[in-house]
Design a protein around this motif. Structure first.
Motif, PDB file in Angstrom:
ATOM      1  N   CYS A 176       0.853  -1.185   0.000  1.00 18.86           N
ATOM      2  CA  CYS A 176       0.000   0.000   0.000  1.00 18.86           C
ATOM      3  C   CYS A 176       0.886   1.231   0.000  1.00 18.86           C
ATOM      4  N   ASP A 177       0.486   2.284  -0.710  1.00 23.25           N
ATOM      5  CA  ASP A 177       1.318   3.489  -0.812  1.00 23.25           C
ATOM      6  C   ASP A 177       0.803   4.641   0.051  1.00 23.25           C
ATOM      7  N   ASN A 178      -0.178   4.386   0.919  1.00 22.28           N
ATOM      8  CA  ASN A 178      -0.740   5.433   1.764  1.00 22.28           C
ATOM      9  C   ASN A 178      -0.276   5.218   3.199  1.00 22.28           C
ATOM     10  N   GLN A 179       0.551   6.139   3.669  1.00 22.97           N
ATOM     11  CA  GLN A 179       1.124   6.004   5.001  1.00 22.97           C
ATOM     12  C   GLN A 179       0.064   6.131   6.092  1.00 22.97           C
ATOM     13  N   ALA A 180      -0.927   7.005   5.885  1.00 18.68           N
ATOM     14  CA  ALA A 180      -1.972   7.190   6.883  1.00 18.68           C
ATOM     15  C   ALA A 180      -2.779   5.914   7.082  1.00 18.68           C
ATOM     16  N   ALA A 181      -3.065   5.214   6.000  1.00 16.34           N
ATOM     17  CA  ALA A 181      -3.800   3.954   6.111  1.00 16.34           C
ATOM     18  C   ALA A 181      -2.990   2.914   6.880  1.00 16.34           C
ATOM     19  N   LEU A 182      -1.695   2.898   6.663  1.00 18.63           N
ATOM     20  CA  LEU A 182      -0.848   1.967   7.401  1.00 18.63           C
ATOM     21  C   LEU A 182      -0.779   2.328   8.877  1.00 18.63           C
ATOM     22  N   HIS A 183      -0.828   3.623   9.203  1.00 15.26           N
ATOM     23  CA  HIS A 183      -0.844   4.038  10.602  1.00 15.26           C
ATOM     24  C   HIS A 183      -2.125   3.595  11.292  1.00 15.26           C
ATOM     25  N   ILE A 184      -3.246   3.734  10.598  1.00 13.10           N
ATOM     26  CA  ILE A 184      -4.521   3.268  11.166  1.00 13.10           C
ATOM     27  C   ILE A 184      -4.469   1.772  11.415  1.00 13.10           C
ATOM     28  N   PHE A 185      -3.850   1.072  10.500  1.00 12.73           N
ATOM     29  CA  PHE A 185      -3.729  -0.374  10.636  1.00 12.73           C
ATOM     30  C   PHE A 185      -2.857  -0.741  11.828  1.00 12.73           C
ATOM     31  N   ALA A 186      -1.761   0.006  12.039  1.00  7.97           N
ATOM     32  CA  ALA A 186      -0.814  -0.333  13.094  1.00  7.97           C
ATOM     33  C   ALA A 186      -1.267   0.133  14.471  1.00  7.97           C
ATOM     34  N   ASN A 187      -2.098   1.212  14.511  1.00 13.12           N
ATOM     35  CA  ASN A 187      -2.508   1.791  15.790  1.00 13.12           C
ATOM     36  C   ASN A 187      -4.018   1.673  15.946  1.00 13.12           C
ATOM     37  N   PRO A 188      -4.503   0.766  16.784  1.00  9.48           N
ATOM     38  CA  PRO A 188      -5.945   0.543  16.897  1.00  9.48           C
ATOM     39  C   PRO A 188      -6.679   1.531  17.790  1.00  9.48           C
ATOM     40  N   VAL A 189      -6.037   2.608  18.237  1.00  5.24           N
ATOM     41  CA  VAL A 189      -6.687   3.521  19.173  1.00  5.24           C
ATOM     42  C   VAL A 189      -7.206   4.781  18.502  1.00  5.24           C
ATOM     43  N   PHE A 190      -7.125   4.889  17.191  1.00  2.00           N
ATOM     44  CA  PHE A 190      -7.634   6.063  16.476  1.00  2.00           C
ATOM     45  C   PHE A 190      -9.154   5.938  16.318  1.00  2.00           C
ATOM     46  N   HIS A 191      -9.884   5.894  17.408  1.00  2.00           N
ATOM     47  CA  HIS A 191     -11.310   5.605  17.351  1.00  2.00           C
ATOM     48  C   HIS A 191     -12.082   6.669  16.583  1.00  2.00           C
ATOM     49  N   GLU A 192     -11.734   7.922  16.757  1.00  2.00           N
ATOM     50  CA  GLU A 192     -12.478   8.998  16.116  1.00  2.00           C
ATOM     51  C   GLU A 192     -12.360   8.932  14.602  1.00  2.00           C
TER      52      GLU A 192
ATOM     53  N   ILE B 230     -15.494   2.948   9.970  1.00  2.00           N
ATOM     54  CA  ILE B 230     -14.982   1.862   9.121  1.00  2.00           C
ATOM     55  C   ILE B 230     -14.485   0.726  10.008  1.00  2.00           C
ATOM     56  N   GLU B 231     -15.150   0.548  11.143  1.00  2.00           N
ATOM     57  CA  GLU B 231     -14.684  -0.414  12.133  1.00  2.00           C
ATOM     58  C   GLU B 231     -14.677  -1.836  11.597  1.00  2.00           C
ATOM     59  N   ILE B 232     -15.677  -2.197  10.783  1.00  2.00           N
ATOM     60  CA  ILE B 232     -15.749  -3.569  10.269  1.00  2.00           C
ATOM     61  C   ILE B 232     -14.549  -3.871   9.380  1.00  2.00           C
ATOM     62  N   ASP B 233     -14.202  -2.936   8.497  1.00  2.00           N
ATOM     63  CA  ASP B 233     -13.031  -3.136   7.645  1.00  2.00           C
ATOM     64  C   ASP B 233     -11.767  -3.259   8.476  1.00  2.00           C
ATOM     65  N   CYS B 234     -11.653  -2.420   9.523  1.00  2.00           N
ATOM     66  CA  CYS B 234     -10.467  -2.469  10.383  1.00  2.00           C
ATOM     67  C   CYS B 234     -10.348  -3.815  11.088  1.00  2.00           C
ATOM     68  N   ASP B 235     -11.469  -4.302  11.627  1.00  2.00           N
ATOM     69  CA  ASP B 235     -11.441  -5.591  12.316  1.00  2.00           C
ATOM     70  C   ASP B 235     -11.069  -6.719  11.371  1.00  2.00           C
ATOM     71  N   LEU B 236     -11.582  -6.662  10.134  1.00  2.00           N
ATOM     72  CA  LEU B 236     -11.272  -7.705   9.159  1.00  2.00           C
ATOM     73  C   LEU B 236      -9.779  -7.768   8.882  1.00  2.00           C
ATOM     74  N   VAL B 237      -9.170  -6.621   8.594  1.00  2.00           N
ATOM     75  CA  VAL B 237      -7.750  -6.596   8.248  1.00  2.00           C
ATOM     76  C   VAL B 237      -6.898  -7.010   9.446  1.00  2.00           C
TER      77      VAL B 237
END
Length: 403
Positions: free
Chosen positions: A326-342, A347-354
């Motif tokens: 993936c070429d989007n750093q922000a998306a990778l940060h969301i993936f690595a850090n599960p506390v960005f609730h806001e 998109i919680e379902i997609d996050c849980d799936l990945v």
């Protein structure tokens, strides 16, 4: 009673009957003719054919693939045979020619079949083989499209779509005969089976089937000019290669000028071989590019889950986890850090799936430079140089090109 002239009657239940024609039934009688075999044009005909075919293969020792119900697998005495069914077309392959012959004999005993020999042409797809591998293309199919459209003598172009072109429902005049456009785009959709380089352009053109206008037809004609440049281009499957699976995913944020929805694109390789690709408009509007990229990662993860299961059924072992580029750093940060609730609660379902697939060691998201992101060719209209560079990464070849 002569049942040849009887009317067909189809019920939703398992039992199917034929009603006698008018004049054959006396007053008060409710006689019917029960069918022992399903007939063409009945709703249940295709289901009954597949059921009969499956029963015959399973009785011989075949098992269904858990991921593709039309794929049957037989393992016997260390040998493996695969049977793939599409409507009434059958492809048989495996590691033992003698066992393949036995399977063919079994099919002849149960069905009236015609052996067409070595696979060379199937569903409009041409197959060329050598010791180095297989080559799949739709050369004749492309030439037929060009001839029917009257584009055999036009000047070719090097890209399937004009750079930065934005097609909408508002601009241009309606076509006098929209059926010609719909037929053309329908044929182009089937062409994407072996032509991943035109998937993004066909995806855009197919969004205007309901009310095509002249700008849409002009864009389709430009795609025909591109096909004239490479009518014999297709996918090459090398006989010897590593079995490392790798995936690329990308999105084009708010790419649709009408709905403001983003576009997902991904491609998956088995070694150097492109085995799966897709372009699709996302179902909902993404509030940021990171969200659009994360949705693309989730869609690619679903495809990787299916593909990993299919490889297990076939018996191919590949290393895990699978790199997901993936070429989007922000998306990778969301993936690595599960506390960005806001940012991610919608998109919680997609996050849980990945994340669950990461915990299962199926995938490993990896950062890649935008210039090396192969999936860009599935989400954006590109210039000539960038398009050629990414198309070469797809490992597509033109077998009919002059040497």
């Amino acid at each position: 009673m002569d049942v040849n002239n009887a009317f067909l009657y189809s019920d939703l239940d398992e039992e199917v009957y034929m009603l006698p024609p008018p004049g054959y039934r006396r007053k008060g009688e409710t006689l019917v003719c029960r069918l022992h075999k399903s007939l063409y044009d009945l709703k249940q005909a295709s289901r009954q054919w597949f059921s009969k075919f499956s029963e015959s293969l399973c009785a011989y020792g075949f098992v269904h693939s858990t991921t593709d119900h039309s794929l049957f697998i037989l393992r016997r005495d260390g040998e493996t045979i695969f049977v793939l069914l599409y409507v009434d077309g059958i492809v048989i392959t495996g590691s033992s020619s003698s066992l393949i012959t036995k399977v063919q004999d079994m099919l002849r005993q149960n069905f009236k079949i015609k052996d067409l020999g070595t696979l060379k042409y199937f569903l409009g797809i041409e197959v060329a083989r050598s010791k180095k591998g297989l080559f799949l293309c739709q050369h004749k199919y492309v030439l037929d499209i060009l001839q029917d459209s009257g584009y055999t003598g036009v000047r070719p172009t090097n890209t399937p779509m004009e750079l930065n072109l934005k097609l909408t429902n508002d601009n241009g005049d309606l076509l006098d005969d929209p059926s010609a456009y719909r037929r053309l785009v329908g044929r182009l959709i089937y062409l994407t089976v072996t032509r991943p380089d035109i998937v993004q352009a066909v995806n855009i053109l197919s969004q205007f089937m309901h009310q095509p206008k002249k700008p849409h037809l002009n864009a389709a004609n430009r795609l025909l000019r591109y096909l004239k440049t490479t009518p014999g281009q297709g996918i090459y499957f090398q006989a010897e290669s590593d079995l490392q699976v790798r995936a690329y995913c990308d999105s084009d944020w708010v790419s649709c000028p009408m709905t403001r929805r983003s576009t997902t694109g991904y491609c998956i390789f088995l070694g150097p071989i492109l085995v799966s690709w897709k372009t699709k408009k996302q179902h909902t509007i993404s509030r940021s590019s990171a969200e659009a990229e994360y949705r693309a990662m989730a869609n690619t993860t679903c495809e990787l889950t299916w593909l990993a299961s299919l490889l297990r059924d076939i018996g191919l072992q590949h290393s895990l986890p699978i790199p997901l580029h993936c070429d989007n750093q922000a998306a990778l940060h969301i993936f690595a850090n599960p506390v960005f609730h806001e940012r991610i609660k919608h998109i919680e379902i997609d996050c849980d799936l990945v994340r669950k697939k990461l915990q299962a060691s199926l995938i490993q998201p990896t950062k890649i430079d935008t210039g090396q992101q192969i999936a860009n060719i599935f989400t954006k209209t590109l210039g000539q140089d960038q398009f050629r560079f990414l198309a070469s990464k797809l490992d597509v070849h033109n077998l009919h090109a002059p040497t």
